[in-house]
Design a protein around this motif. Structure first.
Motif, mmCIF file in Angstrom:
data_model
loop_
_atom_site.group_PDB
_atom_site.id
_atom_site.type_symbol
_atom_site.label_atom_id
_atom_site.label_comp_id
_atom_site.label_asym_id
_atom_site.label_seq_id
_atom_site.Cartn_x
_atom_site.Cartn_y
_atom_site.Cartn_z
ATOM 1 N N ILE A 1 0.861 -1.181 0.000
ATOM 2 C CA ILE A 1 0.000 0.000 0.000
ATOM 3 C C ILE A 1 0.899 1.232 0.000
ATOM 4 N N HIS A 2 0.513 2.215 -0.793
ATOM 5 C CA HIS A 2 1.390 3.357 -1.049
ATOM 6 C C HIS A 2 0.522 4.604 -1.115
ATOM 7 N N ALA A 3 0.903 5.663 -0.393
ATOM 8 C CA ALA A 3 0.122 6.900 -0.367
ATOM 9 C C ALA A 3 1.014 8.092 -0.687
ATOM 10 N N ILE A 4 0.515 8.972 -1.539
ATOM 11 C CA ILE A 4 1.209 10.236 -1.832
ATOM 12 C C ILE A 4 0.339 11.376 -1.298
ATOM 13 N N PHE A 5 0.947 12.240 -0.495
ATOM 14 C CA PHE A 5 0.251 13.393 0.060
ATOM 15 C C PHE A 5 0.804 14.665 -0.572
ATOM 16 N N ARG A 6 -0.094 15.432 -1.204
ATOM 17 C CA ARG A 6 0.296 16.666 -1.864
ATOM 18 C C ARG A 6 0.263 17.832 -0.885
ATOM 19 N N SER A 7 1.058 18.835 -1.159
ATOM 20 C CA SER A 7 1.194 19.993 -0.269
ATOM 21 C C SER A 7 -0.130 20.735 -0.104
ATOM 22 N N PRO A 8 -0.630 20.873 1.116
ATOM 23 C CA PRO A 8 -1.854 21.647 1.322
ATOM 24 C C PRO A 8 -1.625 23.143 1.121
ATOM 25 N N VAL A 9 -0.424 23.615 1.381
ATOM 26 C CA VAL A 9 -0.119 25.036 1.210
ATOM 27 C C VAL A 9 -0.124 25.396 -0.266
ATOM 28 N N GLU A 10 0.558 24.598 -1.090
ATOM 29 C CA GLU A 10 0.589 24.861 -2.535
ATOM 30 C C GLU A 10 -0.820 24.847 -3.100
ATOM 31 N N PHE A 11 -1.652 23.896 -2.680
ATOM 32 C CA PHE A 11 -3.024 23.793 -3.177
ATOM 33 C C PHE A 11 -3.837 25.026 -2.787
ATOM 34 N N ALA A 12 -3.776 25.416 -1.512
ATOM 35 C CA ALA A 12 -4.568 26.550 -1.027
ATOM 36 C C ALA A 12 -4.181 27.837 -1.742
ATOM 37 N N LEU A 13 -2.881 28.073 -1.903
ATOM 38 C CA LEU A 13 -2.428 29.310 -2.565
ATOM 39 C C LEU A 13 -2.802 29.315 -4.044
ATOM 40 N N ARG A 14 -2.714 28.160 -4.686
ATOM 41 C CA ARG A 14 -3.066 28.085 -6.107
ATOM 42 C C ARG A 14 -4.555 28.342 -6.303
ATOM 43 N N LYS A 15 -5.389 27.731 -5.474
ATOM 44 C CA LYS A 15 -6.832 27.931 -5.598
ATOM 45 C C LYS A 15 -7.241 29.355 -5.235
ATOM 46 N N GLN A 16 -6.527 29.943 -4.279
ATOM 47 C CA GLN A 16 -6.822 31.322 -3.897
ATOM 48 C C GLN A 16 -6.519 32.284 -5.046
ATOM 49 N N ALA A 17 -5.475 31.983 -5.800
ATOM 50 C CA ALA A 17 -5.147 32.827 -6.958
ATOM 51 C C ALA A 17 -6.236 32.728 -8.029
ATOM 52 N N GLU A 18 -6.875 31.560 -8.135
ATOM 53 C CA GLU A 18 -7.940 31.369 -9.120
ATOM 54 C C GLU A 18 -9.236 32.031 -8.674
ATOM 55 N N LEU A 19 -9.554 31.919 -7.365
ATOM 56 C CA LEU A 19 -10.782 32.495 -6.823
ATOM 57 C C LEU A 19 -10.514 32.977 -5.398
ATOM 58 N N PRO A 20 -10.256 34.264 -5.209
ATOM 59 C CA PRO A 20 -9.980 34.767 -3.855
ATOM 60 C C PRO A 20 -11.197 34.615 -2.941
ATOM 61 N N LEU A 21 -10.979 33.973 -1.777
ATOM 62 C CA LEU A 21 -12.019 33.804 -0.770
ATOM 63 C C LEU A 21 -11.480 34.274 0.572
ATOM 64 N N SER A 22 -12.329 34.902 1.352
ATOM 65 C CA SER A 22 -11.917 35.388 2.668
ATOM 66 C C SER A 22 -11.756 34.220 3.639
ATOM 67 N N SER A 23 -10.780 34.364 4.515
ATOM 68 C CA SER A 23 -10.607 33.402 5.612
ATOM 69 C C SER A 23 -9.891 34.128 6.740
ATOM 70 N N CYS A 24 -9.522 33.412 7.775
ATOM 71 C CA CYS A 24 -8.867 34.035 8.922
ATOM 72 C C CYS A 24 -7.622 34.815 8.481
ATOM 73 N N ALA A 25 -7.519 36.060 8.922
ATOM 74 C CA ALA A 25 -6.417 36.924 8.511
ATOM 75 C C ALA A 25 -5.072 36.421 9.017
ATOM 76 N N ASP A 26 -5.085 35.580 10.049
ATOM 77 C CA ASP A 26 -3.835 35.099 10.641
ATOM 78 C C ASP A 26 -3.387 33.762 10.051
ATOM 79 N N ALA A 27 -4.141 33.248 9.070
ATOM 80 C CA ALA A 27 -3.851 31.936 8.497
ATOM 81 C C ALA A 27 -3.233 32.068 7.110
ATOM 82 N N VAL A 28 -2.687 30.961 6.612
ATOM 83 C CA VAL A 28 -2.272 30.883 5.216
ATOM 84 C C VAL A 28 -3.486 31.191 4.340
ATOM 85 N N GLU A 29 -3.311 31.936 3.287
ATOM 86 C CA GLU A 29 -4.439 32.285 2.422
ATOM 87 C C GLU A 29 -4.996 31.056 1.706
#
Length: 821
Positions: free
Chosen positions: A122-150
């Protein structure tokens, strides 16, 4: 039926790196890197920022496992994934069987066709949550906690792992809950839902059972209920595939479940067994409490009530808001959670709110709440952000909601489901409407006022659903209205209003309010070097995530006390202003029981060592506020409302019995000489609050000097024992004429505890006890003490971090009061 346990030893590496490291499942990338010595401690000094960079990478996990021939003979063989965090590509023997994107879901995949007898991988690959969040935010900006990663609103992952105004930016990843292979033949139990019907001296259980089958043969369902004494009640029915089976059982003379301090917490075990020709195919076991619980909302002279009603009794909720216990989730254990929840019980909580910026806790969290009588206000996992309700997002969160409602709905402690944290309020008060589209605002209504309540009605109709916290009437209609629903108030703290502003508010249910403090010196020593121990050092500011937090702590200290003489006195003073502010609010709301029916402060705990709103720090150390909460949440509370030289004395009774006693008071000088005194007999009805005396000292305290040299002490005694009490100053503490109390503490040892006897030669305010190096929970702490009165404080030996002698504790004991600031 459980076949193969995939927990335990794995190996992991950064994707495409040559060397593998030892890993554990359940676990996480950070946890494994830390254990392998490949990552610095993210909680030490400012190393958080270095560790954050590790989340920019992808990681992989792998292990081999054995499959016996009989495993492959089952009709169905499923891989059960109870927690994948979060963007995971999962392979069995090289075949991609699952791509997951939701930390909060349970995934089940039929893998029979890809398994083989003998060795499997069994083999699992985990992709970067930071890269995903920043990429999606660039496509569609959404508000979230000001103290968190965008961009965190784009990802179904515990939001606060990306940072908050009390937590670090440490978005870990990995297999965080169990992984196993399950096999079934012929059929299995697909769903069990229990509805209770209460009558005098009888509870009828309607156990609805659904099955999933792969063969059309005759089967039998057996439902049994075991009472707390072990007596069993049983019913059997023949199973018909594809139909709901409603199996009723009667419990005569039921033992009802009650919240903490209102009764006992008896629990019943329900077993559902699916049989075929006498052979067990599958079973489901649930532990329940017999009770009715909902939220009562009735129109009244102030607006509309909002109160938990348990077994027909309206209760005043006492408790706090719970966050992640650790940013590294593998370090959260049942034992650690148990210690935290025991501290809630010890502080007279009856309610705990699971805040929506974290995750749905493990089953044992709710098991413990069942056992301890802590009603759970369960937020769904949306906080302080905007979500785009696309078709894929809607499908994802529908599965997430059903998974967790089905997992948790049977618990006696479950009091309500709440749609989100602060989003309805944000659309009204945070100017979102001028920055985001009408489509996103419409998505809000669809998600929280259409989709989630529809799921709740279908999956858990017996539990109250609340749109948002705070909310009043829904649909953006003044969501933080004090006359309807629940309320969050931050004028004290964020608005730098005085503590007494709490007394201007009459919420129906206050579900969030708070003040910050620093943790103890021992906790600060865990993440600092000596040169860091200044609240404005880079390291200390790195462990203060509220941008103006240290400034506000100093502001409230300056409003209340003289400037602290040293670093440790600063820490002590910060905890006192936090305790005093919370006391001012809670006592006021309890005095207005009926109009207000709940006070849940922000926040119970910490996820790392930090300056925050918590009453218990990361290491489980009680701050002054938690000891003070034990007093202001006590079932029977004496409190004082002071305005100028006029003081009204009240007693609040949050028990189900009438209480009789004597309310005594003394007006005293700084050296505790009596100026005036009085007493009054009191009878306070169950579940009520009333004023019993109104004192006006204007004719005695007729100059500024006299106000600085007098304080009021009050106690409520029942059968000669002091149940509750406190003291009132007529000026700010920094202006009071404190005299050195020359505090004396004597430590003696008994069989199961150590006893500390504290004496004073003058009035001592907020007497704080601690050990320099040891940790302990004291039976009382941060109390006011007049001269000539001995205060007996116990430390149970089980409440010490490790065994000690009386001599060792004497050498380590420290005693201070406001005079020492």
């Amino acid at each position: 039926m459980h076949l193969v346990d995939l927990n335990g030893k794995w190996k992991m590496r950064r994707l495409h790196e040559p060397s593998w490291l030892e890993a554990s499942v359940p676990g996480s990338v950070y946890h494994d890197l830390l254990n392998a010595g490949e990552m610095p401690d993210p909680f030490y000094r400012e190393q958080e920022y270095e560790v954050l960079e590790l989340s920019n990478d992808d990681y992989e996990y792998q292990r081999c496992f054995q499959v016996e021939a009989e495993v492959l003979q089952h009709d169905c063989v499923f891989l059960l994934c109870e927690g994948l965090d979060t963007l995971c590509e999962l392979f069995v023997n090289g075949t991609n069987i699952l791509n997951s994107d939701n930390m909060h879901r349970t995934y089940e995949v039929d893998i029979k066709s890809v398994l083989k007898q003998g060795d499997n991988t069994i083999h699992a690959i985990f992709r970067s949550p930071v890269e995903f969040a920043l990429r999606k935010q660039a496509e569609l900006p959404l508000s979230s906690c000001a103290d968190a990663v965008e961009g965190i609103s784009h990802l179904r992952k515990a939001h606060s792992m990306f940072g908050w105004d009390w937590g670090p930016k440490l978005p870990d990843l990995g297999i965080w809950r169990s992984l196993s292979i399950q096999g079934y033949d012929s059929a299995r139990v697909d769903d069990v839902y229990i509805t209770q019907f209460h009558e005098p001296d009888k509870v009828t259980l309607d156990v609805r059972v659904r099955t999933e089958s792969w063969q059309e043969v005759e089967r039998e369902i057996v439902v049994s209920v075991h009472t707390p004494a072990g007596v069993a009640v049983e019913r059997r029915v023949f199973e018909t595939a594809g139909e709901d089976h409603h199996i009723t059982l009667e419990i005569i003379e039921p033992e009802l479940w009650w919240p903490n301090n209102l009764g006992a917490q008896p629990l019943y075990n329900v077993e559902v067994v699916l049989l075929q020709k006498g052979q067990e195919l599958d079973r489901r076991e649930l532990r329940i409490g017999l009770r009715t619980i909902s939220v009562k909302q009735e129109e009244d002279q102030w607006g509309q009530s909002f109160a938990f009603e348990v077994n027909g009794v309206l209760i005043f909720s006492t408790g706090a808001d719970y966050i992640l216990e650790d940013n590294l989730l593998p370090r959260v254990t049942k034992e650690r959670t148990d210690r935290l929840l025991q501290s809630c019980v010890a502080a007279n909580f009856n309610t705990i709110r699971v805040w929506g910026g974290g995750y749905y806790p493990d089953d044992y969290f709710y098991d413990l709440c069942d056992e301890y009588g802590l009603i759970v206000w369960q937020d769904h996992l949306y906080a302080c952000g905007i979500y785009a309700l696309t078709e894929s997002f809607e499908n994802n969160i529908t599965h997430e909601t059903i998974d967790n409602m089905k997992r948790l709905r049977h618990h006696a402690s479950l009091g309500l489901w709440c749609g989100n944290n602060e989003q309805e309020m944000a659309w009204v008060d945070w100017d979102w409407e001028n920055h985001y589209s009408l489509q996103l605002k419409a998505d809000y209504i669809k998600q929280y006022e259409v989709l989630l309540p529809a799921i709740a009605k279908e999956v858990d109709p017996n539990t109250f659903y609340w749109r948002a916290s705070p909310s009043s009437k829904g649909s953006f209609d003044n969501p933080n209205d004090e006359n309807y629903g629940d309320m969050h108030y931050w004028g004290v703290w964020h608005g730098k209003q005085p503590f007494t502003d709490y007394r201007k508010l009459y919420p129906r249910y206050m579900s969030e309010f708070g003040l910050q403090s620093f943790p103890s010196l021992k906790t600060i020593e865990s993440f600092t070097l000596p040169e860091d121990r200044n609240i404005f050092s880079y390291v200390m500011e790195s462990h203060q995530k509220n941008n103006t937090g240290n400034e506000k702590i100093l502001y409230y200290i300056g409003e209340t006390y003289k400037y602290p003489k040293d670093f440790e006195s600063m820490l002590y003073a910060s905890q006192l202003i936090q305790a005093e502010g919370m006391r001012c609010g809670v006592e006021h709301w309890r005095r207005h029981r009926g109009r207000c029916m709940g006070a849940l402060y922000w926040q119970l705990n910490d996820c790392w060592p930090v300056a925050s709103w918590s009453s218990i720090d990361y290491y489980g150390r009680w701050k002054a506020m938690h000891y003070t909460a034990r007093r202001f949440f006590a079932p029977v509370l004496a409190s004082a409302h002071d305005e100028g030289t006029v003081v009204s004395l009240h007693v609040s009774n949050e028990s189900r019995e009438k209480v009789s006693g004597e309310l005594r008071w003394r007006l005293l000088t700084p050296t505790s000489e009596v100026l005036m005194e009085g007493a009054k007999s009191v009878k306070i009805e169950a579940l009520s609050s009333a004023e019993f005396d109104r004192l006006d000292f204007g004719h005695v305290l007729d100059t500024k000097e006299k106000k600085r040299e007098a304080y009021l002490e009050y106690v409520f005694e029942v059968e000669g024992e002091t149940i509750s009490g406190g003291s009132v100053l007529f000026v700010k503490p920094k202006h009071f004429s404190f005299v050195d109390p020359e505090l004396e503490a004597v430590v003696t040892e008994e069989a199961e505890q150590f006893v500390i006897t504290v004496k004073s030669k003058a009035y001592a305010r907020f007497v704080g006890l601690d050990f320099k190096e040891r940790d302990a929970i004291f039976s009382d702490n941060y109390f006011d003490l007049s001269a000539g009165i001995s205060r007996i404080v116990a430390v149970a030996k089980k409440d010490l971090d490790k065994p000690a002698t009386a001599e060792e504790l004497r050498a380590q004991l420290t005693v201070r009061s406001v005079f020492d600031i």
